[in-house]
Design a protein around this motif. Structure first.
Motif, short mmCIF file in Angstrom:
data_model
loop_
_atom_site.label_atom_id
_atom_site.label_comp_id
_atom_site.label_asym_id
_atom_site.label_seq_id
_atom_site.Cartn_x
_atom_site.Cartn_y
_atom_site.Cartn_z
N TYR A 36 0.03 -3.38 -4.91
CA TYR A 36 -0.20 -4.61 -4.16
C TYR A 36 -0.09 -5.81 -5.08
O TYR A 36 -0.41 -5.74 -6.27
CB TYR A 36 -1.59 -4.62 -3.52
N GLN A 38 -1.49 -9.82 -5.32
CA GLN A 38 -2.43 -10.78 -4.76
C GLN A 38 -2.27 -12.11 -5.47
O GLN A 38 -2.65 -12.24 -6.64
CB GLN A 38 -3.87 -10.29 -4.86
N PRO A 44 -4.28 -9.53 -0.47
CA PRO A 44 -3.27 -8.66 -1.09
C PRO A 44 -2.10 -8.40 -0.14
O PRO A 44 -2.24 -8.48 1.08
CB PRO A 44 -4.06 -7.37 -1.36
N LEU A 46 1.23 -5.57 0.31
CA LEU A 46 1.81 -4.30 -0.12
C LEU A 46 3.19 -4.54 -0.71
O LEU A 46 4.05 -5.14 -0.06
CB LEU A 46 1.90 -3.35 1.08
N TYR A 87 -2.31 -4.79 -8.31
CA TYR A 87 -3.25 -3.67 -8.24
C TYR A 87 -2.54 -2.39 -7.82
O TYR A 87 -1.72 -2.41 -6.90
CB TYR A 87 -4.36 -3.94 -7.21
N PHE B 106 -2.29 0.24 2.74
CA PHE B 106 -2.63 -0.87 3.63
C PHE B 106 -1.45 -1.83 3.75
O PHE B 106 -1.15 -2.56 2.81
CB PHE B 106 -3.87 -1.58 3.11
N TRP B 109 -3.00 -7.07 5.93
CA TRP B 109 -4.33 -7.52 5.53
C TRP B 109 -4.67 -8.82 6.25
O TRP B 109 -3.81 -9.65 6.50
CB TRP B 109 -4.38 -7.79 4.03
#
Lengths: 107, 119
Positions: A36, A38, A44, A46, A87, B106, B109
């Motif tokens: 991810y 951010q 975040p 993907l 991450y 995920f 978000w």
């Protein structure tokens, strides 16, 4: 619990340079590793799923590799907009865990 | 537009309770598993809880088990997190996040809602 160890914690990079971030799992997780991005004050996003599978809409300069315990996220030809924290995340077993993050700064 | 919007965060005293909500739109909410992930100020990401599309499967991180309850209302396209016995270490931005049900990565978000536990 599977522990993910990312390195480095921080990297200051010049535009167009290549960036390599590693993520090591405390036990084998196959390819159940996801990355991810951010950006500051954002949620975040993907980037890569299953270690190396690309995500629609993500620039092709982002790529992933690895399996088992050792994984790599590569950013080819870094751009200013890539300044962010990155991450890794494992979905092999519960509890789901994340790496500590790698902050990439643009020089 | 496909999106998730969290609400319900705020300042609460230690030992207090709070209920977070996540409103989904632009996709078939009832087809997806949903999750809560949190991020303490200046820290990394921590998975909190997951719920399957029909609420048949629910999982929690050890750090919140017995204090937090995840739920969903597919008719209202909404996800919830009931947080009780809050502690200072629960202070974080709470994100709701979608996974496709086949695996726990995920792909969508929300923007997050800040929960601050302080006296």
């Amino acid at each position: 619990e599977i522990v993910l160890t990312q390195s480095p914690d921080f990297q200051s990079v010049t535009p167009k340079e290549k960036v390599t971030i590693t993520c090591r799992a405390s036990q084998s997780i196959g390819s159940s590793l996801h990355w991810y991005q951010q950006k500051p004050d954002q949620s975040p996003k993907l980037l890569i799923k299953y270690a190396s599978q690309s995500i629609s809409g993500v620039p092709s300069r982002f790529s992933g590799s690895g399996s088992g315990t050792d994984f790599t996220l590569t950013i080819n030809s870094l751009e200013a907009e890539d300044a962010a924290a990155y991450y890794c995340h494992q979905s092999s077993s519960l509890p789901l865990t994340f790496g500590g993050g790698t902050k990439v700064e643009i020089k | 537009e496909v999106q998730l919007v969290e609400s319900g965060g705020g300042l609460v005293k230690p030992g207090g309770s709070l209920r977070l909500s996540c409103a989904a739109s632009g996709f078939t909410f009832s087809s997806y598993s949903m999750n809560w992930v949190r991020q303490a100020p200046g820290k990394g990401l921590e998975w909190v809880s997951s719920i399957s599309s029909s609420s048949s499967y629910i999982y929690y991180a050890d750090s919140v088990k017995g204090r937090f309850t995840i739920s969903r209302d597919n008719a209202k396209n909404s996800l919830y997190l009931q947080m009780n016995s809050l502690r200072a270490e629960d202070t974080a931005v709470y994100y709701c996040a979608r996974d496709d049900g086949s695996d726990w990565y995920f792909d969508l978000w929300g923007r997050g809602t800040l929960v601050t536990v302080s006296s």
